[in-house]
Write a protein that holds these residues in place. Structure first.
Motif, PDB file in Angstrom:
ATOM      1  N   ILE A  89       0.841  -1.202   0.000  1.00 31.11           N
ATOM      2  CA  ILE A  89       0.000   0.000   0.000  1.00 31.11           C
ATOM      3  C   ILE A  89       0.878   1.256   0.000  1.00 31.11           C
ATOM      4  O   ILE A  89       0.612   2.221  -0.728  1.00 31.11           O
ATOM      5  N   SER A  90       1.932   1.245   0.791  1.00 30.93           N
ATOM      6  CA  SER A  90       2.791   2.421   0.942  1.00 30.93           C
ATOM      7  C   SER A  90       3.460   2.826  -0.368  1.00 30.93           C
ATOM      8  O   SER A  90       3.494   4.009  -0.723  1.00 30.93           O
ATOM      9  N   ILE A  91       4.001   1.835  -1.087  1.00 30.43           N
ATOM     10  CA  ILE A  91       4.686   2.182  -2.342  1.00 30.43           C
ATOM     11  C   ILE A  91       3.712   2.385  -3.497  1.00 30.43           C
ATOM     12  O   ILE A  91       4.073   2.988  -4.511  1.00 30.43           O
ATOM     13  N   ALA A  92       2.448   1.904  -3.321  1.00 29.88           N
ATOM     14  CA  ALA A  92       1.467   2.033  -4.402  1.00 29.88           C
ATOM     15  C   ALA A  92       0.593   3.273  -4.279  1.00 29.88           C
ATOM     16  O   ALA A  92       0.008   3.717  -5.271  1.00 29.88           O
ATOM     17  N   LEU A  93       0.485   3.862  -3.068  1.00 32.50           N
ATOM     18  CA  LEU A  93      -0.426   5.000  -2.887  1.00 32.50           C
ATOM     19  C   LEU A  93       0.249   6.259  -2.316  1.00 32.50           C
ATOM     20  O   LEU A  93       0.381   7.247  -3.042  1.00 32.50           O
ATOM     21  N   PRO A  94       0.670   6.276  -1.043  1.00 35.61           N
ATOM     22  CA  PRO A  94       1.237   7.524  -0.525  1.00 35.61           C
ATOM     23  C   PRO A  94       2.530   7.970  -1.201  1.00 35.61           C
ATOM     24  O   PRO A  94       2.737   9.164  -1.401  1.00 35.61           O
ATOM     25  N   ALA A  95       3.393   7.024  -1.581  1.00 39.06           N
ATOM     26  CA  ALA A  95       4.647   7.419  -2.241  1.00 39.06           C
ATOM     27  C   ALA A  95       4.379   8.062  -3.606  1.00 39.06           C
ATOM     28  O   ALA A  95       4.856   9.172  -3.879  1.00 39.06           O
ATOM     29  N   PRO A  96       3.596   7.412  -4.498  1.00 37.26           N
ATOM     30  CA  PRO A  96       3.276   8.075  -5.773  1.00 37.26           C
ATOM     31  C   PRO A  96       2.501   9.380  -5.601  1.00 37.26           C
ATOM     32  O   PRO A  96       2.660  10.300  -6.408  1.00 37.26           O
ATOM     33  N   SER A 119       7.290  12.801 -12.624  1.00 31.25           N
ATOM     34  CA  SER A 119       7.402  11.606 -11.794  1.00 31.25           C
ATOM     35  C   SER A 119       8.669  10.815 -12.102  1.00 31.25           C
ATOM     36  O   SER A 119       9.240  10.180 -11.210  1.00 31.25           O
ATOM     37  N   SER A 120       9.148  10.854 -13.360  1.00 37.55           N
ATOM     38  CA  SER A 120      10.374  10.136 -13.733  1.00 37.55           C
ATOM     39  C   SER A 120      11.595  10.744 -13.047  1.00 37.55           C
ATOM     40  O   SER A 120      12.407  10.024 -12.441  1.00 37.55           O
ATOM     41  N   VAL A 319       6.678   6.085 -10.554  1.00 37.66           N
ATOM     42  CA  VAL A 319       6.615   6.822 -11.826  1.00 37.66           C
ATOM     43  C   VAL A 319       5.278   6.560 -12.513  1.00 37.66           C
ATOM     44  O   VAL A 319       4.607   7.480 -12.998  1.00 37.66           O
ATOM     45  N   VAL A 320       4.862   5.288 -12.533  1.00 36.91           N
ATOM     46  CA  VAL A 320       3.627   4.902 -13.226  1.00 36.91           C
ATOM     47  C   VAL A 320       2.389   5.488 -12.544  1.00 36.91           C
ATOM     48  O   VAL A 320       1.555   6.140 -13.180  1.00 36.91           O
TER      49      VAL A 320
END
Length: 424
Positions: A89-96, A119-120, A319-320
């Motif tokens: 969840i952390s790398i998929a939501l708050p980080a992006p 983002s890149s 990035v994505v």
């Protein structure tokens, strides 16, 4: 380095890891919506965005391990699954989301470039910092955080001493509850168990101090970070309430923060804000990617290759997903938060309590009850709420998305009472 100076640097580093996208855009938005009930909203927000996260740091000071140690009393399997879910969840939501906020508020208004380019570049730098993690705490604590605090305090202080505006009536049905639930969106309770681990491991990189001295240092850093968060949140919420009448009802979170900085700092406000957003979001993203990479490294026998690969994969994912707009990411995050946040809060509280009140049996039953009773809060975002009416009537506060609170408290009291009776 003196102990006080080291605690201050660690506290600043911890503050900067906590203080990211949500911490910036949520308080002013809450203030605008709260109007003359800003105090109750602030109180609710403090519970989930300050008190619980800092208790999470205190739990880390006591455990001095990894996130796995938070749930191991439930069972090893549960703890592994919980860690994987939280880090995913952390790398998929708050980080992006930090990249998305940075693009919308700090890059696009000035350069008009694409979100992919932002983002890149953003996550290339995040990856670079994460791989060179031994220098992270010193850099964050000595340089970035003081700059963040100076800019934020400028916005708040100028707002406080501006000509007084009449606060509008609140548009919130339950100010305290709304503040409490909005605190979920900061991800700070989850952040506490993620970045707290970064703090512990980074300290071990520097020196082999005793358990007690590290415990004292981490607790002091937690108090410093907590005081900073409390002060900034209160200031931003109050300023949002103070200038609330100048915003349209449809104004987004990012628009409110931009407008607030413009009204307090004038035309130069957008420049200051762009620096602030970039710094605050970046430090949080570094903390999340570093914490996730630490955990995966531990699963693979302290393999540095596993650490680097995780940091790279997390950055590519950033990035994505970081190309989506902030509002979309917040909406997507809500169901996941309703599912994982109650369990996280319970694990933090149980790990702070004395051993005699938090036996493995207490962990198992209280976490199990919390899991079951938080399912309706998760399902209301997946299925029509009419289908959950019966369950909501059975669970007090379920309509406020807090149906797990009373059952968890009752389970805690009952299990401890039974265990105490058996020993007697």
């Amino acid at each position: 380095m003196g102990k006080h100076k080291e605690a201050l640097i660690l506290g600043f580093a911890l503050f900067s890891m906590f203080f990211g996208a949500g911490n910036l855009i949520l308080p002013p938005y809450l203030g605008v919506k709260a109007g003359n009930t800003w105090f109750w909203v602030t109180l609710g927000f403090f519970v989930t965005a300050v008190v619980i996260p800092i208790l999470g740091i205190f739990a880390h000071a006591r455990l001095q391990g990894t996130m796995y140690d938070f749930g191991k009393k439930v069972s090893p399997v549960f703890s592994y699954v919980y860690c994987l879910v939280v880090y995913s969840i952390s790398i998929a939501l708050p980080a992006p989301r930090t990249a998305s906020v940075t693009h919308e508020m700090a890059i696009q208004p000035f350069f008009g470039t694409s979100s992919l380019l932002t983002s890149s570049i953003y996550f290339f730098l995040v990856c670079l910092f994460a791989i060179n993690r031994s220098k992270v705490l010193q850099f964050l604590g000595k340089f970035l955080t003081p700059l963040i605090i100076i800019i934020l305090c400028s916005v708040i202080c100028i707002g406080l001493f501006s000509p007084a505006n009449e606060m509008a009536a609140t548009s919130l049905a339950s100010p305290f509850i709304d503040g409490l639930l909005e605190g979920y969106q900061t991800f700070d309770a989850i952040g506490a168990i993620v970045v707290g681990g970064v703090l512990v491991i980074s300290m071990n990189f520097k020196r082999n101090a005793s358990f007690q001295s590290k415990k004292s240092l981490i607790r002091k850093a937690g108090f410093i970070a907590g005081f900073g968060l409390l002060t900034i949140y209160a200031g931003l919420i109050y300023n949002g309430a103070l200038f609330g009448s100048s915003f349209e009802a449809s104004a987004t979170r990012t628009e409110i923060l931009s407008g607030l900085s413009l009204q307090t700092l004038g035309s130069i406000g957008n420049t200051f804000l762009s620096v602030l957003v970039g710094l605050a979001c970046f430090t949080t993203a570094v903390g999340i990617v570093t914490g996730t990479s630490d955990y995966i490294k531990g699963l693979f026998n302290q393999s540095q290759s596993a650490y680097v690969i995780t940091a790279v994969v997390s950055s590519i994912l950033g990035v994505v997903i970081g190309q989506f707009d902030v509002h979309y990411i917040i909406d997507v995050a809500l169901p996941a938060l309703m599912f994982i946040y109650p369990i996280t809060i319970v694990l933090i509280l149980l790990n702070v309590l004395p051993e005699k009140l938090a036996s493995p049996m207490v962990f198992k039953i209280v976490v199990g009850v919390t899991f079951l009773c938080s399912i309706p809060d998760f399902l209301k975002f997946i299925i029509p709420t009419e289908q959950l009416t019966g369950v909501q009537k059975l669970l007090p506060f379920s309509e406020q998305s807090l149906g797990w609170v009373l059952p968890a408290a009752i389970a805690f009291i009952l299990v401890n009472s039974i265990l105490k009776f058996r020993k007697a």
